[in-house]
Design an enzyme around this catalytic site. Structure first.
Site, PDB file in Angstrom:
ATOM      1  N   ILE A 114       0.747  -1.452   0.056  1.00  0.00           N
ATOM      2  CA  ILE A 114      -0.025  -0.332  -0.853  1.00  0.00           C
ATOM      3  C   ILE A 114       1.218   1.067  -0.036  1.00  0.00           C
ATOM      4  CG2 ILE A 114      -1.635   1.700   1.494  1.00  0.00           C
ATOM      5  CD1 ILE A 114      -3.428  -0.921   1.944  1.00  0.00           C
ATOM      6  N   GLU A 115       1.611   1.142   0.738  1.00  0.00           N
ATOM      7  CA  GLU A 115       2.606   2.277   1.062  1.00  0.00           C
ATOM      8  C   GLU A 115       3.432   3.164  -0.732  1.00  0.00           C
ATOM      9  OE1 GLU A 115       2.853   4.910   2.902  1.00  0.00           O
ATOM     10  OE2 GLU A 115       1.592   3.848   4.190  1.00  0.00           O
ATOM     11  N   THR A 116       4.342   1.927  -1.026  1.00  0.00           N
ATOM     12  CA  THR A 116       5.508   1.580  -2.348  1.00  0.00           C
ATOM     13  C   THR A 116       4.626   1.039  -3.581  1.00  0.00           C
ATOM     14  OG1 THR A 116       6.637   0.400  -1.480  1.00  0.00           O
ATOM     15  CG2 THR A 116       6.663   2.957  -0.594  1.00  0.00           C
TER      16      THR A 116
END
Length: 321
Positions: free
Chosen positions: A114-116
């Site tokens: 989700i972050e990267t």
């Protein structure tokens, strides 16, 4: 040349427009942390004030999407299959992280997804530019970003990194898991013991660091994250979405009309929340570990996206081993 004139010139050169705060920051770092004044002035001269960063931080927050729209942003076929690939490539580090910290592999994989997108998009701004722009040109949160700039400079000194090449988000978040510099210094770990704590290029360190972050924020080994509940007709709906922190217990929620068939102890801390699905409202009990997910990003929808993406990755992988 007097120091005031020199600092003014530095600030002008670096696009901080003669900002007095830049000069004060240099003096603070020299006094507090024994940085070399000339070297730090040179670095501040290299830092770029970026209008695009100021525009991004001031952009009005999107109206909160209902869950069924928010979910589609993150839980996609591509992100699920890439999560399976990332897990397979890093299976040993994920196993070790679970043994040491008690955090399930799918949740670590999901956070990174989700972050990267598993390291595929860690941000395109130089961290130095992002943090200096916001520290010296965004008064509303200047204290926060000045502290993060301080932590960033301490971090690169401790790790022997070049502050001018490290990239991150427009807010200065870094690496696979998008840690701010203070989180990096407090929670990142050298998980593979190679002498460097590197969450930019080393997925093993990123995996261990995210697990450590969870534990330091209260993660409980072996406990569930969230369980579904079907409110009875007499349920006290005033308790729904009442803050992120679990203020009651599973047993008390049962007494208030929110039962669950899941195998969870009645004395576990919990909060109750609702999600807007395509077919109406869905109700969940968020347990202690769900609250820990919101400590990574203070959003119930974010935590649920992490949890659901994790479940989809397990399914796609054919199990959790």
């Amino acid at each position: 040349m007097g120091m005031g004139v020199m600092l003014g010139a530095c600030a002008q050169d670096n696009g901080h427009g003669g900002n007095v705060a830049a000069g004060e920051f240099v003096e603070y770092m020299v006094e507090e942390h024994q940085f070399d004044r000339d070297a730090l002035n040179n670095l501040m001269r290299e830092a770029q004030r970026k209008e695009s960063i100021l525009k991004a931080i001031k952009r009005p927050a999107e109206k909160v999407k209902p869950w069924h729209e928010y979910r589609k942003l993150f839980i996609t076929g591509q992100r699920i299959s890439d999560g399976v690939d990332f897990w397979d490539k890093n299976v040993q580090a994920l196993k070790l992280a679970e043994q040491k910290y008690g955090v399930r592999p799918e949740l670590i994989v999901s956070i990174i997804g989700i972050e990267t997108h598993y390291g595929g998009n860690m941000g395109s701004y130089r961290v130095l530019d992002a943090l200096s722009t916001l520290a010296f040109n965004y008064p509303r949160r200047a204290d926060f970003f000045t502290k993060e700039l301080e932590n960033f400079l301490l971090l690169v000194r401790e790790q022997g990194m070049d502050p001018q090449i490290l990239k991150g988000s427009y807010a200065g978040a870094m690496g696979y898991g998008q840690f701010m510099p203070s989180s990096y210094r407090n929670y990142a770990v050298d998980f593979n013991s190679d002498g460097k704590t590197d969450i930019w290029t080393d997925p093993e360190d990123a995996i261990g660091s995210i697990a450590n972050y969870f534990v330091e924020h209260g993660w409980k080994r072996g406990e569930a994250v969230a369980v579904i509940t079907s409110p009875r007709a007499n349920a006290d709906l005033t308790l729904v979405n009442d803050g992120l922190e679990p203020k009651w217990t599973v047993g008390l929620f049962n007494a208030k009309g929110f039962p669950t068939t899941a195998q969870v102890s009645p004395d576990m801390p919990a909060g109750v929340f609702s999600l807007d699905t395509d077919t109406g409202k869905q109700y969940w009990l968020g347990l202690n570990n769900f609250y820990v997910l919101t400590r990574y990003n203070r959003s119930r929808l974010y935590a649920m996206a992490v949890y659901e993406l994790a479940q989809e990755i397990i399914k796609a992988r054919g199990g959790s081993t």
